[in-house]
Structure formats: structure tokens, C-alpha cells
Scaffold this active site. Structure first.
Site, PDB file in Angstrom:
ATOM      1  N   TYR A 141       0.820  -1.214   0.000  1.00  0.00           N
ATOM      2  CA  TYR A 141       0.000   0.000   0.000  1.00  0.00           C
ATOM      3  C   TYR A 141       0.858   1.270   0.000  1.00  0.00           C
ATOM      4  CZ  TYR A 141      -4.109  -2.899   1.054  1.00  0.00           C
ATOM      5  OH  TYR A 141      -5.126  -3.826   1.008  1.00  0.00           O
ATOM      6  N   LYS A 192       3.170 -15.453   1.983  1.00  0.00           N
ATOM      7  CA  LYS A 192       3.033 -16.142   0.694  1.00  0.00           C
ATOM      8  C   LYS A 192       4.466 -16.447   0.246  1.00  0.00           C
ATOM      9  CE  LYS A 192       0.448 -17.540  -2.759  1.00  0.00           C
ATOM     10  NZ  LYS A 192      -0.472 -18.680  -2.639  1.00  0.00           N
ATOM     11  N   ASP A 224      -3.438 -17.977   1.421  1.00  0.00           N
ATOM     12  CA  ASP A 224      -4.626 -18.612   0.827  1.00  0.00           C
ATOM     13  C   ASP A 224      -5.180 -19.681   1.767  1.00  0.00           C
ATOM     14  OD1 ASP A 224      -2.158 -19.750   0.290  1.00  0.00           O
ATOM     15  OD2 ASP A 224      -2.725 -20.586  -1.642  1.00  0.00           O
ATOM     16  N   ASP A 248      -5.428  -6.673   5.729  1.00  0.00           N
ATOM     17  CA  ASP A 248      -6.628  -5.933   5.342  1.00  0.00           C
ATOM     18  C   ASP A 248      -7.746  -6.920   5.007  1.00  0.00           C
ATOM     19  OD1 ASP A 248      -8.320  -3.958   4.513  1.00  0.00           O
ATOM     20  OD2 ASP A 248      -7.167  -3.358   2.754  1.00  0.00           O
ATOM     21  N   ASP A 252     -11.074  -8.479   7.649  1.00  0.00           N
ATOM     22  CA  ASP A 252     -12.491  -8.346   7.298  1.00  0.00           C
ATOM     23  C   ASP A 252     -13.167  -9.720   7.310  1.00  0.00           C
ATOM     24  OD1 ASP A 252     -12.483  -5.640   7.040  1.00  0.00           O
ATOM     25  OD2 ASP A 252     -13.328  -5.610   5.014  1.00  0.00           O
TER      26      ASP A 252
END
Ligand code: NAD
Length: 357
Positions: A141, A192, A224, A248, A252
């Protein structure tokens, strides 16, 4: 010593939910003699409308001087067409980076009274209590270079840079290990590392750090798989630590396990526990102005603020107990209502918490 709290209502449902949280803060401020001074400022779309920028200098100065910040939410369709450099979200990102709020703590706790509100079976989620520690000021980001460029053949290409320095990984890792010590002693680091070099380094640093915390059990999981495990068997986790983008998304997902994103507070802390506190959800433009938004995540954010940045544990737990009492009474905003519940408005929910205090 007197402390200053900067309140930034923001956009959409932000002003509605913050109004209720502010009343709660005012009451505990008096009751517990906290000596807090409350000030307000503009951020996000509200700041763009008033000043042309999402993070006016006056807001940033006030935020630097404050001991803690309570934020509603920013953004909405009204500002979606603006250039990304001056979008409402930039106000939030600017606060996080300027104040070096690198550690985002997002608890996902399922209140027993709300087990039915989860989309998962009660036996999978009942008693859920996990903490997601998300790195907040680095990663893709913020990485440079970034942008959209035109190639020689005229085709356009978008690009971002996923980058973490060892020191950034280490400081967020320490927050996670310290948090696990106060909880169930388990950290699961999400990466990852099978594809991205930046997370190969992430994994190495976490392994190195683990040696300083022999009482904490460290495990690793690909993002994942973590997304899958969170819906398959979420109670296997205690503390999850991860980078900005994965955090992020996963936070959620974890929020939804609890039935409503409207219930979840968050804290973003700097090295000295100065923090910005906000609900996990956004500005919910679809329900803004209707008086139906759930103010409890923001009220619980006030509790987190009192705990971490004000050092007022008793006031914090009093607020949390009041929220529990209101749920016991069967009061629900629309987002957490199951059949037969008493559905109340944003203001009625705020008033019920005040009464329970
Ligand atoms: P959102 O969290 O605003 O809304 C998602 C869904 O959850 C909507 O259906 C909404 O009605 C519901 N919801 C959210 N909070 C609720 C509450 N307190 N009570 C009841 N229902 C609630 O996410 P979105 O729709 O993806 O984003 C809307 C806007 O918010 C966008 O402009 C986005 O950029 C912004 N946003 C801001 C923040 C922030 O300020 N921290 C975070 C996420 C999104």
C-alpha cells in the site's frame, strides 16, 4: 496528567456512530475523573468538501498533539471519481503514516449473545477470540514505485511495489509475540513465501524473533490457506500476524465470522502506545443518514483507547460490560438482529449503553 483526544467523525455513518461514542466517552471521563479534553477535526470527504484536501494541516497538527484519536470512517461514492492522491482514504493513510501507527490490532471476538448472527455454525464460532495484528504503514500500500504508465506500444500498465525492511517486520512481529504472551501463547504468521521474496524475508525474521519468545509457539501459514482455515476452523488461531494487504483482507474475513462488522473495534498504535481507534468497518454509504448503523464497534473502540492510550483499564472494562449488558437485554441494531430481537436505532443503542453504564 491531562490528555487530549482528537475526534474525527469523517463521512457516511461516521458522524452518527461517533456521536454515540462521544457521549459514552464524556460520561466515563467524568465518572472516572480521567481529565480528558475532547477536540474535533475534519478528515476524509468532509475535509475535502471544506478545504479541498483529505488531511488538512490543522488536522494533522491536532493529531500530532493529541494523545489518542477516535475516528469514525472515511469515504463514499461522492468522492470516488477524485484522483487517488486526494481521495478520502488518503486522509486515513496519511494519519497512519505520519503518526507511524504501524501496528493495527483487530480483535475478532464472538459475543455469546450473538452466536446466531454469524454465517457459520455456532459450534464452529462459539467462543471465538482471535487477534489479528496487521502491519499498517508498509507493504504494497505504500511501496514505491507505483502508478499507471503507458508502454511503448501504447498499452497502459499499472504497477505497485511490495516491500518490507527487516526492521519493519521485526517491530510488528514483536507486537504480535507480546500480545500472544498476554493471551494463549500462540502466534501464526501469515505469508506467501512460496511466491513472494518479500515474505520469504518476513518468515525468516519471524523465526529469528521466536527465539526471544520461547514461551510463545510460532507457526507459519500461506495466506490462501489462512483464508480457508478462518472459515473452516477459526478457533485454532490465537494471534495472527501479517502484512498490510493480507491483513486488510483477513481481518475483514475474521470480522464476518463474528456476525457483524458493526461490533468490532480496532487500535492502531505507535511505539509509545499513542493510538488511533476506529471501528473495523467503513463509512457504509448504503445506510448513512438512516439512523440504523451499529455504534457498538465505535463505542468498543473508545474502550480500547482508554485501555491502551489512556491507561484507564477500569473505565474500559466498564464500557465493555455495559455493551454486554445491552446485548443481554436483547437490544440489536439491524445488522445483528435475528428473528424476535428488539431492533433499535443508532441513537437508541447509544442511549442503552449510557443507561447500562
Ligand atoms: P463498509 O464497511 O462501509 O460496508 C460494508 C457493509 O457493512 C455495508 O453493507 C454496510 O452497510 C455494512 N456496515 C458497515 N458498518 C456498519 C455498521 N456500523 N452498522 C451496520 N452495518 C454496517 O465497506 P464498503 O462498503 O466496502 O466501503 C464503503 C466506503 O467506506 C468506501 O468509500 C470505502 O473506501 C470506505 N472504507 C473506509 C474505511 C475506513 O474509514 N477505515 C474502511 C473500509 C472502507
Amino acid at each position: 496528567m491531562a490528555k487530549t483526544i482528537l475526534i474525527l467523525p469523517g463521512d457516511g455513518i461516521g458522524p452518527e456512530i461517533v456521536a454515540e461514542a462521544r457521549k459514552v466517552l464524556e460520561v466515563v471521563n467524568q465518572r472516572f475523573d480521567l481529565n480528558l479534553t475532547l477536540t474535533e477535526g475534519l478528515v476524509g470527504g468532509a475535509a475535502i468538501d471544506a478545504t479541498g484536501v483529505p488531511l488538512p494541516d490543522a488536522t494533522l497538527d491536532a493529531a500530532r498533539q493529541a494523545d489518542a484519536i477516535l475516528l469514525g470512517a472515511v469515504g463514499g461514492p461522492k468522492w470516488d471519481q477524485l484522483d487517488t492522491a486526494i481521495r478520502p482514504e488518503k486522509g486515513l493513510l496519511g494519519l497512519r503514516s505520519n503518526l507511524e501507527l504501524f501496528a493495527n490490532l483487530r480483535p475478532a471476538i464472538l459475543y455469546p449473545q450473538l452466536a446466531e448472527a454469524s454465517s457459520l455454525k455456532p459450534e464452529i464460532v462459539a467462543g471465538l477470540d482471535i487477534l489479528i495484528v496487521r502491519e499498517l504503514t508498509g507493504g504494497i500500500y505504500f511501496g514505491k514505485p507505483r502508478g499507471i504508465r503507458t508502454l511503448e506500444n501504447g498499452e497502459r500498465e499499472g504497477y505497485n511495489t511490495y516491500v518490507y525492511r527487516e526492521s519493519e517486520i521485526e517491530r510488528i512481529g514483536r507486537v504480535a509475540f507480546e500480545a500472544a504472551r498476554k493471551r494463549n501463547g500462540k502466534v501464526c504468521s501469515i505469508d506467501k513465501a512460496n511466491v513472494l521474496e518479500v515474505t520469504v524475508l518476513w518468515r525468516e525474521v519471524m523465526d529469528r524473533l521466536a527465539k526471544d519468545y520461547p514461551d510463545v509457539q510460532l507457526s507459519h501459514m500461506y495466506v490462501d490457506n489462512a483464508a480457508m482455515q478462518l472459515v473452516r476452523a477459526p478457533k485454532q488461531f490465537d494471534v495472527l500476524v501479517t502484512g498490510n494487504m493480507f491483513g486488510d483482507i483477513l481481518s475483514d474475513e475474521a470480522a464476518m465470522l463474528t456476525g457483524s462488522i458493526g461490533m468490532l473495534p480496532s487500535a492502531s498504535l505507535d511505539r509509545n502506545n499513542k493510538g488511533m481507534y476506529e471501528p473495523c468497518h467503513g463509512s457504509a454509504p448504503d445506510i448513512a443518514g438512516q439512523g440504523v448503523a451499529n455504534p457498538l464497534a465505535t463505542i468498543l473502540s473508545v474502550a480500547m483507547m482508554l485501555r491502551y492510550s489512556v491507561g484507564a483499564e477500569e473505565a474500559a472494562s466498564t464500557i465493555e460490560a455495559a455493551v454486554g449488558k445491552v446485548l443481554d437485554q436483547g437490544l440489536r441494531t439491524r445488522d445483528i438482529a435475528s428473528t424476535g430481537a428488539t431492533v433499535v436505532s443508532t441513537r437508541e443503542m447509544g442511549e442503552a449503553v449510557l443507561a447500562a453504564l
